[in-house]
Write an enzyme that holds these catalytic residues in place. Structure first.
Site, PDB file in Angstrom:
ATOM      1  N   CYS A 288       0.578   3.364   3.199  1.00  0.00           N
ATOM      2  CA  CYS A 288       1.303   2.772   4.329  1.00  0.00           C
ATOM      3  C   CYS A 288       2.785   3.079   4.191  1.00  0.00           C
ATOM      4  O   CYS A 288       3.458   3.439   5.164  1.00  0.00           O
ATOM      5  CB  CYS A 288       1.084   1.261   4.378  1.00  0.00           C
ATOM      6  SG  CYS A 288      -0.636   0.745   4.620  1.00  0.00           S
TER       7      CYS A 288
ATOM      8  N   CYS B 256       0.834  -1.205   0.000  1.00  0.00           N
ATOM      9  CA  CYS B 256       0.000   0.000   0.000  1.00  0.00           C
ATOM     10  C   CYS B 256       0.870   1.257   0.000  1.00  0.00           C
ATOM     11  O   CYS B 256       1.663   1.463   0.918  1.00  0.00           O
ATOM     12  CB  CYS B 256      -0.920   0.000   1.217  1.00  0.00           C
ATOM     13  SG  CYS B 256      -1.748   1.584   1.511  1.00  0.00           S
TER      14      CYS B 256
END
Length: 455
Positions: A378, A375
């Site tokens: 993230c 991600c």
């Protein structure tokens, strides 16, 4: 190493976890990295940098001190309305690079900078000079560039009367990588880990001091991954000065320009170029990962030539990488570089976080991020989360991570309030239920305030 939490918080805190090679003490000596405790003092230091287009223009020598700002993101407004950069990109689709550069500098002034890596990026600096406006330039010095690239940097500074603002990788992280895996591990297990340490994380620090940045991305550089680059966009990956999603704007003035036209412009304006171009190099990066291309080969064939063509990205522009048609979150590749690796971040298994949920009286509060290593959001908060873990070490709060994609995703949705990645939960010492962090601001100060008020 995954950790199974027992009913004793002492057992939780005493378990082993992954190592990143960076302690809070050693961080103090990292190259070009400034701790939050120093920011208030350093943010008051200003330096005069002479620009070709301005006799005196005040700039901050380092962007990192300004990254701790907690105010809400300022948005561009026009006639009382929030600026729509998607619509602006459509309006500028037929604009020249000079017009686009002028618009970018006009809108953001001293809060925007050109990302310069040598090669053709000098075209961006030439366009900035032609606008007549002051401009800033930064570059990532990975420590592994060709000598010809360093000479180009020097020639560009002298040609344009500027000082390039260099960002360097964290010395401790580089040391740990080389000691653990050797100088050329990327030939064996891929270039992503090395690029993350030497390029992506320094870039993240640089961008935290800006509201916008300018890149030399072009659609024809890599048709398989960069074919949908917009002229201007809200950066989908990195955070800017004010923190949080949408706090950084990315300008790509050369998006619709072909490489041959860029070179015609460089020759016409008689500006410095990298001497390696005359030796067959087209796309130039670090010395071990760059080689000349043969006639007829695409320019990206000279980068990371030992890898599949679809992997020829370093991570600086992951938000502009075109995904395969039909790809979904659950179909992301499992073999992806792990993130949030630190001595101060505990890795929780499913059993571990289930036990943590059952504890009603914890000896310590726990802060847990639900993440997926692929991600980009993230990845963008990785540095701030690790720094937060260092600040909280030994202060009665454990910082942990739980990988919540794949087969764990449904469990995380049903039991852990997962909505999107990343989701951050605080398990207070006395409260039975976890408290979900509600803000998009994922900088250290915002997260610290959340923890201190509720733990």
């Amino acid at each position: 190493m995954a950790l199974a939490v027992t009913s004793s918080s002492a057992a939780i805190s005493g378990s082993s976890f992954s190592r990143s090679g960076a302690s809070s003490e050693s961080k103090a000596v990292q190259i070009c990295s400034i701790r939050l405790s120093d920011r208030t003092h350093l943010s008051q230091r200003r330096y005069s940098v002479k620009s070709l287009n301005a006799e005196s223009h005040s700039r901050s020598e380092s962007w990192v001190p300004r990254a701790s700002t907690l105010t809400a993101p300022e948005v561009e407004e026009k006639d009382g309305e929030v600026e729509d950069f998607e619509q602006l990109a459509k309006k500028l689709v037929d604009a020249s690079p000079l017009e686009i550069m002028d618009k970018a500098l006009e809108k953001f002034g001293d809060d925007i900078a050109i990302a310069f890596s040598g090669a053709e990026d000098v075209a961006l600096i030439e366009y900035a000079r032609l606008t007549g406006k002051p401009f800033r330039v930064f570059s990532l010095d990975t420590g592994r560039l060709n000598p010809e690239t360093y000479r180009l940097f020097d020639a560009v500074e002298k040609q344009y009367g500027i000082r390039i603002e260099y960002m360097f990788p964290d010395a401790v992280e580089v040391q740990a990588l080389v000691r653990n895996k050797g100088l050329f591990s990327f030939y064996e297990d891929g270039h992503q880990e090395c690029c993350r340490v030497r390029k992506v994380r320094p870039l993240r620090r640089a961008l935290k001091g800006l509201k916008a940045w300018i890149t030399g991305q072009r659609k024809d550089q890599s048709p398989g991954t960069r074919s949908e680059i917009p002229i201007v966009q809200v950066d989908p990956v990195f955070e800017g000065l004010d923190g949080g999603v949408g706090s950084l704007v990315k300008w790509n003035p050369l998006a619709n320009v072909e490489g041959a036209d860029v070179w015609n412009f460089l020759r016409t304006m008689d500006v410095p170029v990298n001497a390696l171009h005359a030796q067959g190099y087209v796309s130039i990066g670090c010395e071990p990962c760059t080689r000349p291309v043969l006639p007829g080969q695409h320019e990206r064939e000279g980068r990371w030539w030992w890898e599949d063509a679809k992997a020829k990205e370093c991570g600086l522009h992951k938000g502009n990488i075109k995904e395969e048609d039909g790809a979904s979150e659950d179909s992301k590749p499992a073999a992806v570089q792990e993130i949030f690796e630190s001595n101060n971040v505990v890795t929780l298994s499913k059993g571990g976080i289930e036990n943590l949920m059952k504890l009603e009286n914890r000896k310590e509060a726990w802060l847990v991020v639900l993440y997926a290593p692929w991600c980009p959001f993230c990845q963008a908060m990785e540095a701030s989360y690790i720094e937060l873990a260092e600040k909280l070490a030994g202060k009665g709060v454990k910082v942990a991570k739980f990988r919540a994609d794949g087969e764990q995703k449904e469990f995380a949705k049903q039991e852990l309030q997962l909505g999107s990645f990343p989701t951050i939960l605080l398990f207070p010492k006395s409260a039975p239920r976890a408290i979900k962090y509600p803000s998009e601001h994922r900088d250290v100060d915002s997260l610290m305030t959340f923890v201190n008020l509720l733990r």
